[in-house]
Motif scaffolding. Sequence first.
Motif, PDB file in Angstrom:
ATOM      1  N   THR A  30     144.077  -0.989  -2.374  1.00 30.71           N
ATOM      2  CA  THR A  30     145.315  -1.725  -2.595  1.00 30.71           C
ATOM      3  C   THR A  30     146.386  -1.341  -1.592  1.00 30.71           C
ATOM      4  O   THR A  30     147.449  -1.920  -1.577  1.00 30.71           O
ATOM      5  CB  THR A  30     145.842  -1.439  -4.004  1.00 30.71           C
ATOM      6  N   PRO A  57     141.795 -13.663  -3.136  1.00 31.40           N
ATOM      7  CA  PRO A  57     142.456 -12.376  -3.393  1.00 31.40           C
ATOM      8  C   PRO A  57     143.234 -11.934  -2.148  1.00 31.40           C
ATOM      9  O   PRO A  57     143.098 -12.542  -1.082  1.00 31.40           O
ATOM     10  CB  PRO A  57     141.292 -11.400  -3.647  1.00 31.40           C
ATOM     11  N   ASP A 244     144.945  -9.428 -15.182  1.00 27.92           N
ATOM     12  CA  ASP A 244     145.389  -8.051 -14.918  1.00 27.92           C
ATOM     13  C   ASP A 244     144.295  -7.040 -15.249  1.00 27.92           C
ATOM     14  O   ASP A 244     144.057  -6.090 -14.503  1.00 27.92           O
ATOM     15  CB  ASP A 244     146.636  -7.725 -15.746  1.00 27.92           C
ATOM     16  N   GLU A 247     141.628  -7.132 -12.672  1.00 26.65           N
ATOM     17  CA  GLU A 247     142.091  -6.462 -11.448  1.00 26.65           C
ATOM     18  C   GLU A 247     141.976  -4.944 -11.562  1.00 26.65           C
ATOM     19  O   GLU A 247     141.651  -4.255 -10.594  1.00 26.65           O
ATOM     20  CB  GLU A 247     143.533  -6.870 -11.145  1.00 26.65           C
ATOM     21  N   ASP A 248     142.235  -4.434 -12.751  1.00 28.53           N
ATOM     22  CA  ASP A 248     142.079  -2.995 -12.964  1.00 28.53           C
ATOM     23  C   ASP A 248     140.648  -2.549 -12.711  1.00 28.53           C
ATOM     24  O   ASP A 248     140.403  -1.463 -12.178  1.00 28.53           O
ATOM     25  CB  ASP A 248     142.475  -2.628 -14.398  1.00 28.53           C
ATOM     26  N   LEU A 252     141.016  -5.435  -7.039  1.00 29.08           N
ATOM     27  CA  LEU A 252     141.475  -6.515  -6.176  1.00 29.08           C
ATOM     28  C   LEU A 252     142.792  -7.078  -6.693  1.00 29.08           C
ATOM     29  O   LEU A 252     143.099  -6.977  -7.882  1.00 29.08           O
ATOM     30  CB  LEU A 252     140.434  -7.641  -6.143  1.00 29.08           C
ATOM     31  N   ASP A 253     143.552  -7.678  -5.788  1.00 30.62           N
ATOM     32  CA  ASP A 253     144.749  -8.417  -6.165  1.00 30.62           C
ATOM     33  C   ASP A 253     144.383  -9.897  -6.154  1.00 30.62           C
ATOM     34  O   ASP A 253     144.381 -10.533  -5.099  1.00 30.62           O
ATOM     35  CB  ASP A 253     145.879  -8.111  -5.181  1.00 30.62           C
ATOM     36  N   LEU A 254     144.034 -10.416  -7.327  1.00 32.58           N
ATOM     37  CA  LEU A 254     143.488 -11.769  -7.421  1.00 32.58           C
ATOM     38  C   LEU A 254     144.589 -12.823  -7.358  1.00 32.58           C
ATOM     39  O   LEU A 254     145.734 -12.560  -7.710  1.00 32.58           O
ATOM     40  CB  LEU A 254     142.684 -11.915  -8.715  1.00 32.58           C
ATOM     41  N   HIS A 256     146.211 -14.132  -4.931  1.00 32.96           N
ATOM     42  CA  HIS A 256     147.311 -13.516  -4.188  1.00 32.96           C
ATOM     43  C   HIS A 256     148.314 -14.532  -3.664  1.00 32.96           C
ATOM     44  O   HIS A 256     149.479 -14.205  -3.438  1.00 32.96           O
ATOM     45  CB  HIS A 256     146.721 -12.713  -3.021  1.00 32.96           C
ATOM     46  N   GLU A 267     149.171 -13.674 -14.974  1.00 38.48           N
ATOM     47  CA  GLU A 267     148.007 -12.794 -14.967  1.00 38.48           C
ATOM     48  C   GLU A 267     148.003 -11.767 -16.098  1.00 38.48           C
ATOM     49  O   GLU A 267     147.006 -11.088 -16.320  1.00 38.48           O
ATOM     50  CB  GLU A 267     147.911 -12.079 -13.605  1.00 38.48           C
TER      51      GLU A 267
END
Length: 277
Positions: A30, A57, A244, A247-248, A252-254, A256, A267
């Motif tokens: 990240t 992402p 969220d 993502e944990d 990934l930061d989906l 984006h 999210e």
Amino acid sequence: MNNVARLIAAIFIIGSCACGSIPKAGPVSTQEVSPKKRIEIPSAKKAIKTQPRLELPAITDSEDIVTHIGFTASYNHETLIPNWVAYELTREEVNGSEKGDESFQWDPDIKGRQAWREDYARSGWDKGHMIPRADLKWSAKAYSESFYFSNVCPQDPAFNTGSWRTTESMGRRLAKQYGSVFIVCGPLVFDNKYGTLGEHKVVIPDAFFKAFLICVNGEYSAIGIIMDNIPEKQNLKQCAMSVDEVEDKCGLDLFHDLDISIQSAVESRINWKMWGI
DNA sequence: CGGAATGCGATG
DNA sequence: CATCGCATTCCG
């Protein structure tokens, strides 16, 4: 140790014993996210795809991104499977009926090692599509490209045609119902408890994630799903969670490209009435 | 229950 | 290597 760290550790162990001169694609982190890494949109898709690419992402500098007519993938040179595969699916695309070459091939846009068909042969594990071929029947070429190993992961056969397939049917149903759905999915490698396949050591994922994003009357809704790579039937609703939470697990930061002012709201919760599960 | 979707493998 | 059929599973 959190899940991202475990993913990194697993990849490092495998990479350190098998790779030599293979370029390091690197696991997701990240910290090295570039604000807006440029993704070339395949020309065949330009006419029908909306901007921006909401399915993508955040892209890290170390990732190896390949773009095809029907999907974008992040390829992992250590695991020999994708980190993620993302695409938009529209109502019109679902109604396609074309088919193309159905033989699994190396992705011509990837330099370096890829999985071999022999790694999977008689292993007891399926070559499971990330973007399903059934979502690419709007173009014979797009259909064929889904058989690139950049889109393939080892999946338990019963999982592939069972629980995982219900997530694929859900995607097509959402596309038909709402006109368009943004989809991202990929493998989860935690402790790599199932080991690897063949002499090229294709990593067998512990689980898979998938996330859907829809826009209805200008309002966005999203949902995530995580399922274990096991034959036992898994219920869609019981495997559903907020983006969220996904993502944990995947680091990934989906979605984006989703406007930052609404991203956290979309999210963090599930608008249950949208999903039909 | 019929058809769609999945991938495997036998057969030439 | 291409073609074809098979077995399984789930959706509508």
